[in-house]
Design an enzyme around this catalytic site. Structure first.
Site, PDB file in Angstrom:
ATOM      1  N   ASP A 148       6.593  12.427 -53.804  1.00 41.28           N
ATOM      2  CA  ASP A 148       7.368  12.032 -54.841  1.00 41.28           C
ATOM      3  C   ASP A 148       6.860  12.011 -56.292  1.00 41.28           C
ATOM      4  O   ASP A 148       6.301  13.191 -56.101  1.00 41.28           O
ATOM      5  CB  ASP A 148       7.149  10.031 -53.954  1.00 41.28           C
ATOM      6  CG  ASP A 148       8.456   9.188 -54.520  1.00 41.28           C
ATOM      7  OD1 ASP A 148       8.791   9.370 -55.826  1.00 41.28           O
ATOM      8  OD2 ASP A 148       8.936   9.009 -53.755  1.00 41.28           O
ATOM      9  N   HIS A 205       8.543   5.085 -58.975  1.00 45.12           N
ATOM     10  CA  HIS A 205       9.991   5.453 -58.161  1.00 45.12           C
ATOM     11  C   HIS A 205       8.868   5.644 -56.241  1.00 45.12           C
ATOM     12  O   HIS A 205       9.020   4.973 -55.437  1.00 45.12           O
ATOM     13  CB  HIS A 205      10.503   6.523 -58.348  1.00 45.12           C
ATOM     14  CG  HIS A 205      10.954   6.902 -56.595  1.00 45.12           C
ATOM     15  ND1 HIS A 205      10.683   7.695 -55.836  1.00 45.12           N
ATOM     16  CD2 HIS A 205      12.824   6.385 -56.163  1.00 45.12           C
ATOM     17  CE1 HIS A 205      12.264   7.605 -54.807  1.00 45.12           C
ATOM     18  NE2 HIS A 205      13.045   6.859 -54.902  1.00 45.12           N
ATOM     19  N   SER A 368      16.341   5.904 -51.190  1.00 45.19           N
ATOM     20  CA  SER A 368      15.241   6.119 -50.826  1.00 45.19           C
ATOM     21  C   SER A 368      13.573   4.994 -50.286  1.00 45.19           C
ATOM     22  O   SER A 368      12.795   5.362 -50.173  1.00 45.19           O
ATOM     23  CB  SER A 368      14.235   5.874 -52.932  1.00 45.19           C
ATOM     24  OG  SER A 368      14.979   7.333 -53.041  1.00 45.19           O
TER      25      SER A 368
END
Ligand SMILES: [Ca+2]
Ligand SMILES: [Ca+2]
Ligand SMILES: [Ca+2]
Ligand SMILES: [Ca+2]
Length: 536
Positions: A148, A205, A368
Site C-alpha cells: 500500500d 490509506h 480497500s
C-alpha cells in the site's frame, strides 16, 4: 462451568430477528422462593410430580431435577403456581466474554466486527468476530504484508503489532541482512526508493488498511483489528503524490515473500488488464505458499472478464482472493465491484472506522476496507493452524452475479471452524462452482476427516426446533450452523458428508440472486451511512 458475562453472540438473529434464543439444559430448572416461605415452597416443589429431586445451589436458590420426559417449559408452567415459589427459570448456557476492551469495539463503532443492529444496521451482518475471537485472536506468528502507501507505524494502536525485520539492526547505517535496504525495520519503500515505509505527506490509506487487519486489540485504546495480535509489514509501493507502478508492486511482493510474509493485503488496483509480469509475481507468491487478498475495486461494475487487476488474477490463481464490499445490512456496497468469477467473497467495506495518521481514527468506504477484513481473518486462521493451506478454486463457468454476503459468512465461519477443529491432515479448500445457470455451489473440503462425533455436534442441533435448535457446542459448528440458517433463508441447501478416506465435505448450494449484468442491489441504498467518507 464458571459464570462469565454474557455476550452478544446470537447469530440466529440473521434468520429470526424477533425471537432470539439461548440454549438451556434439559432435565432441570432453577427455583427461588418467596421470602419467609422457603420451606413451604421447597416442599411444594419436592412434592410436584414433575420433580425427582432438589439441590441447594446457594443463597436459598435450588436446582430442581425433572422427571424423564418432562420439558423445561412444561415444568416452568407447572411449578410457577406452586405455593411459596417466587420464580422458576431455565438453566441457560452463557459463554466467554469475547469482545476486546477497545472503545470503538465496545461502543459499536466497528460494526463490521460486532453488529448488534446499531445505527440502522442488521444484527449479525458482520464478520462474526466475537465468535471467531472465542477461538483465537491471533498470536503474531503469521506475518501479513500491507502492499500500500505505507503505515504510520508510530500510531499507538499499530506500533505494538508492527513487524520488525529480524535481520536488521536499526539506525546503524548498515544493511545488516544484505537485502539491499539499509535499516529497513518495519518494511521498505519502493515508491520512494528508501528503507522507510512511513507514508508520504498526507497518505493514510495503508495506515487505515493496516488497522483493519491488525490494530492492537484489547489494549483499551481505539479499535481492534480482526487480528488482535499480529505482525504488520509495511510495504510501500506508491510513488509519492500518485499511484503505483507494476515494477514497484513486483518489488514489494518479492520483498514480502523473501521476508516471510504469509499473507499479502493488496487494497490496490488498476485498469491495465492481465499482465504476464504481474501474474508471474503473484504466482511466485503462490509457490512460496503465500495467499494474496486483493480488492475488487469501486466502480459498481461486474468485473468478470474486466480489466481490473490484480483483482482479475483471482480468475487464474487460487492464491489470489478478490474481495467485494458489503454494508452494515449485508448488502453489496453501492460502489463495490462484483462478479462471482472474480470477486467470490465479500466483507464489510462501508463506513469502516480504522486508524489514520497521527494517532487518529476515521471512517472510509471501499473494497480497500473489505479486503483487510479477510486478510485479518486469514492471519488469525493461520496463526492457529500454521500447517494448513487455504486455496480458493473457481470451477466451471463462474460468470454472473450472486449475493456476496453469503460467501463472506462462509469464509468467516470457515475460519472459526478451522480454528476450532485443530489440525486435521491436509488442507482446506473452498471450491466455488458456478457451473449451472441458476445456482452456485460451494464446497468446503476438509482433507482430514473431522471425527463423526464432532460432526454430530456440528449438525445435530439442526434437527430440533425453537430453542433447542441453538447449538450448545460453544463455538464448535456455530458458524456452519448459522450458515445453514442463512442458506435456508435464501432458499438454498447444505449437505454434509464425512468419511475417513475422503475427508469431510460441506456443500452449500445457493441460488443466484440476479442474472448476469445487473447490480445485485440496484435499489435500497437510500439509507447509506452519513457522513459519506471518501471511497478508497
Ligand atoms: Ca536490510
Ligand atoms: Ca542496519
Ligand atoms: Ca520512505
Ligand atoms: Ca486497540
Amino acid at each position: 462451568m464458571a459464570h462469565r458475562p454474557r455476550v452478544h453472540m446470537d447469530l440466529t438473529q440473521l434468520e429470526d430477528r424477533t425471537t432470539p434464543t439461548a440454549s438451556y439444559a434439559d432435565g432441570r430448572v432453577i427455583v427461588g422462593f418467596t421470602a419467609g416461605q422457603e420451606q413451604a415452597g421447597l416442599t411444594s416443589v419436592r412434592n410436584a410430580s414433575v420433580v425427582t429431586g432438589t439441590e441447594l445451589l446457594g443463597f436459598g436458590i435450588y436446582e430442581a431435577k425433572l422427571a424423564p420426559g418432562v420439558s423445561v417449559p412444561a415444568a416452568i408452567q407447572m411449578l410457577s403456581g406452586a405455593a411459596g415459589v417466587r420464580y422458576v427459570e431455565p438453566d441457560y448456557m452463557g459463554d466467554r466474554a469475547s469482545l476486546p476492551n477497545d472503545p470503538l469495539v465496545q461502543d459499536g463503532t466497528q460494526w463490521a466486527l460486532n453488529n448488534f443492529g446499531q445505527n440502522g444496521g442488521t444484527a449479525g451482518a458482520d464478520i462474526h468476530a466475537s465468535a471467531g475471537w472465542d477461538q483465537a485472536v491471533g498470536t503474531g506468528q503469521t506475518v501479513v504484508a500491507v502492499l500500500d502507501d505505507g503505515i504510520d507505524y508510530t500510531h499507538p494502536d499499530l506500533i505494538g503489532n508492527m513487524w520488525h525485520n529480524p535481520g536488521e539492526i536499526p539506525g546503524d547505517g548498515i544493511d545488516n541482512d544484505g537485502n539491499g535496504h539499509i535499516d529497513d525495520i518495519y518494511g521498505a519503500d519502493f515508491g520512494e526508493n528508501d528503507s522507510d515505509p512511513f507514508p508520504h505527506l498526507t497518505d493514510t490509506h495503508g495506515t487505515h488498511v493496516a488497522g483493519i487487519i491488525g490494530a492492537v486489540g484489547n489494549n483499551g485504546i481505539g479499535g481492534s483489528g480482526v487480528a488482535q495480535k499480529t505482525r504488520l509489514m509495511a510495504v510501500n509501493i506508491f510513488t509519492p503524490g500518485t499511484g503505483y507502478f507494476t515494477t514497484d508492486e513486483i518489488r514489494g511482493i518479492a520483498y514480502a515473500v523473501a521476508h516471510g510474509a504469509k499473507v499479502i493485503n493488496g487494497s490496490i488496483g488498476g485498469f491495465y488488464g492481465l499482465l504476464q509480469a504481474e501474474y508471474d509475481a503473484y504466482n511466485g507468491a503462490r509457490a512460496a505458499g503465500v495467499i494474496c487478498i486483493v480488492a475488487a475495486g469501486n466502480d459498481t461494475s461486474n468485473i468478470d472478464n474486466g480489466p481490473q487487476f490484480p483483482a482479475g488474477l483471482a480468475r487464474y490463481l487460487d492464491n489470489v482472493v478478490t474481495i467485494a464490499a458489503t454494508d452494515r445490512n449485508d448488502q453489496l456496497s453501492t460502489f463495490s465491484n462484483y462478479g462471482v468469477g472474480t470477486a467470490s467473497l465479500a466483507a464489510p467495506g462501508s463506513f469502516v472506522v480504522s486508524t489514520i495518521r497521527n494517532g487518529q481514527y476515521q471512517p472510509f468506504n471501499g473494497t480497500s476496507m473489505a479486503t483487510p477484513h479477510v486478510a485479518g481473518a486469514v492471519t488469525v486462521f493461520w496463526d492457529a493452524n500454521p500447517d494448513w493451506t487455504l486455496r480458493l478454486q473457481h470451477l466451471g463457468d463462474t460468470t454472473g452475479v450472486w449475493d456476496p454476503d453469503r460467501l463472506s459468512q462462509v469464509f468467516s465461519n470457515l475460519v472459526a471452524n478451522a480454528v476450532q477443529h485443530g489440525r486435521p491432515e491436509g488442507g482446506v479448500t473452498v471450491i466455488v462452482d458456478g457451473a449451472t445457470s441458476d445456482e452456485v455451489r460451494v464446497e468446503i473440503r476438509n482433507a482430514g476427516s473431522i471425527p463423526q462425533s464432532r460432526l454430530a455436534l456440528l449438525f445435530e442441533p439442526l434437527a430440533g426446533s425453537g430453542s433447542t435448535r441453538r447449538s450448545t457446542a460453544r463455538g464448535l459448528g456455530l458458524g456452519l450452523f448459522i450458515t445453514r440458517e442463512v442458506v435456508r433463508a435464501h432458499g438454498g441447501q447444505i449437505d454434509v458428508t464425512s468419511n475417513e478416506e475422503g475427508g469431510t465435505v460441506f456443500t452449500l448450494v445457493l441460488p443466484r440472486r440476479v442474472a448476469e449484468g445487473g447490480h445485485p442491489n440496484e435499489a435500497g441504498h437510500s439509507n447509506l451511512e452519513r457522513p459519506t467518507p471518501e471511497v478508497c
